[in-house]
Design a protein around this motif. Structure first.
Motif, PDB file in Angstrom:
ATOM      1  N   THR A  24       0.831  -1.204   0.000  1.00 18.14           N
ATOM      2  CA  THR A  24       0.000   0.000   0.000  1.00 18.14           C
ATOM      3  C   THR A  24       0.866   1.255   0.000  1.00 18.14           C
ATOM      4  N   GLN A  25       0.282   2.348  -0.449  1.00 24.41           N
ATOM      5  CA  GLN A  25       1.010   3.620  -0.467  1.00 24.41           C
ATOM      6  C   GLN A  25       1.471   4.023   0.929  1.00 24.41           C
ATOM      7  N   GLU A  26       0.656   3.739   1.920  1.00 23.02           N
ATOM      8  CA  GLU A  26       0.995   4.086   3.302  1.00 23.02           C
ATOM      9  C   GLU A  26       2.342   3.502   3.722  1.00 23.02           C
ATOM     10  N   TYR A  27       2.663   2.330   3.198  1.00 19.36           N
ATOM     11  CA  TYR A  27       3.903   1.646   3.568  1.00 19.36           C
ATOM     12  C   TYR A  27       4.945   1.672   2.458  1.00 19.36           C
ATOM     13  N   GLY A  28       4.792   2.579   1.500  1.00 15.91           N
ATOM     14  CA  GLY A  28       5.792   2.724   0.441  1.00 15.91           C
ATOM     15  C   GLY A  28       5.507   1.953  -0.831  1.00 15.91           C
ATOM     16  N   GLY A  29       4.375   1.273  -0.903  1.00 17.37           N
ATOM     17  CA  GLY A  29       4.004   0.534  -2.101  1.00 17.37           C
ATOM     18  C   GLY A  29       3.193   1.393  -3.057  1.00 17.37           C
ATOM     19  N   ASP A  30       2.529   0.736  -3.979  1.00 16.77           N
ATOM     20  CA  ASP A  30       1.798   1.455  -5.027  1.00 16.77           C
ATOM     21  C   ASP A  30       0.282   1.400  -4.931  1.00 16.77           C
ATOM     22  N   VAL A  31      -0.273   0.431  -4.195  1.00 14.52           N
ATOM     23  CA  VAL A  31      -1.731   0.269  -4.149  1.00 14.52           C
ATOM     24  C   VAL A  31      -2.342   1.439  -3.366  1.00 14.52           C
ATOM     25  N   PRO A  32      -3.269   2.184  -3.992  1.00 19.22           N
ATOM     26  CA  PRO A  32      -3.877   3.327  -3.308  1.00 19.22           C
ATOM     27  C   PRO A  32      -4.596   2.910  -2.013  1.00 19.22           C
ATOM     28  N   ASP A  33      -4.274   3.588  -0.936  1.00 15.89           N
ATOM     29  CA  ASP A  33      -4.837   3.269   0.376  1.00 15.89           C
ATOM     30  C   ASP A  33      -6.363   3.319   0.387  1.00 15.89           C
ATOM     31  N   GLY A  34      -6.954   4.239  -0.341  1.00 17.53           N
ATOM     32  CA  GLY A  34      -8.401   4.403  -0.347  1.00 17.53           C
ATOM     33  C   GLY A  34      -9.163   3.234  -0.963  1.00 17.53           C
ATOM     34  N   LEU A  35      -8.451   2.364  -1.663  1.00 21.83           N
ATOM     35  CA  LEU A  35      -9.095   1.203  -2.281  1.00 21.83           C
ATOM     36  C   LEU A  35      -8.891  -0.069  -1.476  1.00 21.83           C
ATOM     37  N   THR A  36      -8.353   0.079  -0.261  1.00 18.16           N
ATOM     38  CA  THR A  36      -8.087  -1.095   0.566  1.00 18.16           C
ATOM     39  C   THR A  36      -8.819  -1.009   1.900  1.00 18.16           C
ATOM     40  N   VAL A  37      -8.997  -2.160   2.507  1.00 18.22           N
ATOM     41  CA  VAL A  37      -9.530  -2.236   3.863  1.00 18.22           C
ATOM     42  C   VAL A  37      -8.564  -3.068   4.688  1.00 18.22           C
ATOM     43  N   GLU A  38      -8.482  -2.760   5.974  1.00 18.04           N
ATOM     44  CA  GLU A  38      -7.584  -3.490   6.861  1.00 18.04           C
ATOM     45  C   GLU A  38      -8.166  -4.854   7.199  1.00 18.04           C
ATOM     46  N   VAL A  39      -7.336  -5.884   7.093  1.00 17.37           N
ATOM     47  CA  VAL A  39      -7.703  -7.229   7.518  1.00 17.37           C
ATOM     48  C   VAL A  39      -7.124  -7.446   8.912  1.00 17.37           C
ATOM     49  N   ASN A  40      -5.833  -7.147   9.043  1.00 18.88           N
ATOM     50  CA  ASN A  40      -5.144  -7.177  10.328  1.00 18.88           C
ATOM     51  C   ASN A  40      -3.896  -6.306  10.196  1.00 18.88           C
ATOM     52  N   ALA A  41      -3.017  -6.332  11.176  1.00 21.40           N
ATOM     53  CA  ALA A  41      -1.855  -5.445  11.165  1.00 21.40           C
ATOM     54  C   ALA A  41      -0.949  -5.646   9.951  1.00 21.40           C
TER      55      ALA A  41
END
Length: 103
Positions: A24-41
């Motif tokens: 995810t973008q939050e962790y330096g990746g490319d997947v936009p954060d707004g298109l994801t949901v948290e499963v776990n940590a």
């Protein structure tokens, strides 16, 4: 000739898509954060893929007619690793009433 995946999209409307938070973008990746949901940590899921009738939030168009990934360049690893014509592909196509994938 148009690649069959560009008129399909069945995989994007058939499976849960989980991947590492590091994509995810939050962790330096490319997947936009707004298109994801948290499963776990450590895991994220593409929004919409955990519904009874899954449909990835990044999928545009209509399954079986004209479909595309709105974040193709930034899609997560499960999507990058998915193979057209694989058993999973054929199951997804059947689920949506589409004929078997032919190369």
């Amino acid at each position: 000739m148009t690649h069959p995946c560009l008129t399909c999209g069945a995989c994007c409307a058939s499976f849960r898509v989980d991947f590492s938070v590091h994509e995810t973008q939050e962790y330096g990746g490319d997947v936009p954060d707004g298109l994801t949901v948290e499963v776990n940590a450590g895991l994220r899921r593409m929004r919409g893929t955990d519904h009874a009738s899954p449909r990835c939030a990044a999928l545009t168009g209509r399954v079986g007619e004209r479909a595309a990934c709105g974040i193709y360049e930034w899609r997560p690893s499960p999507c990058r690793e998915f193979e057209a014509g694989s058993d999973a592909c054929q199951r997804a196509r059947r689920r949506h009433g589409l004929p078997a994938f032919q190369e």
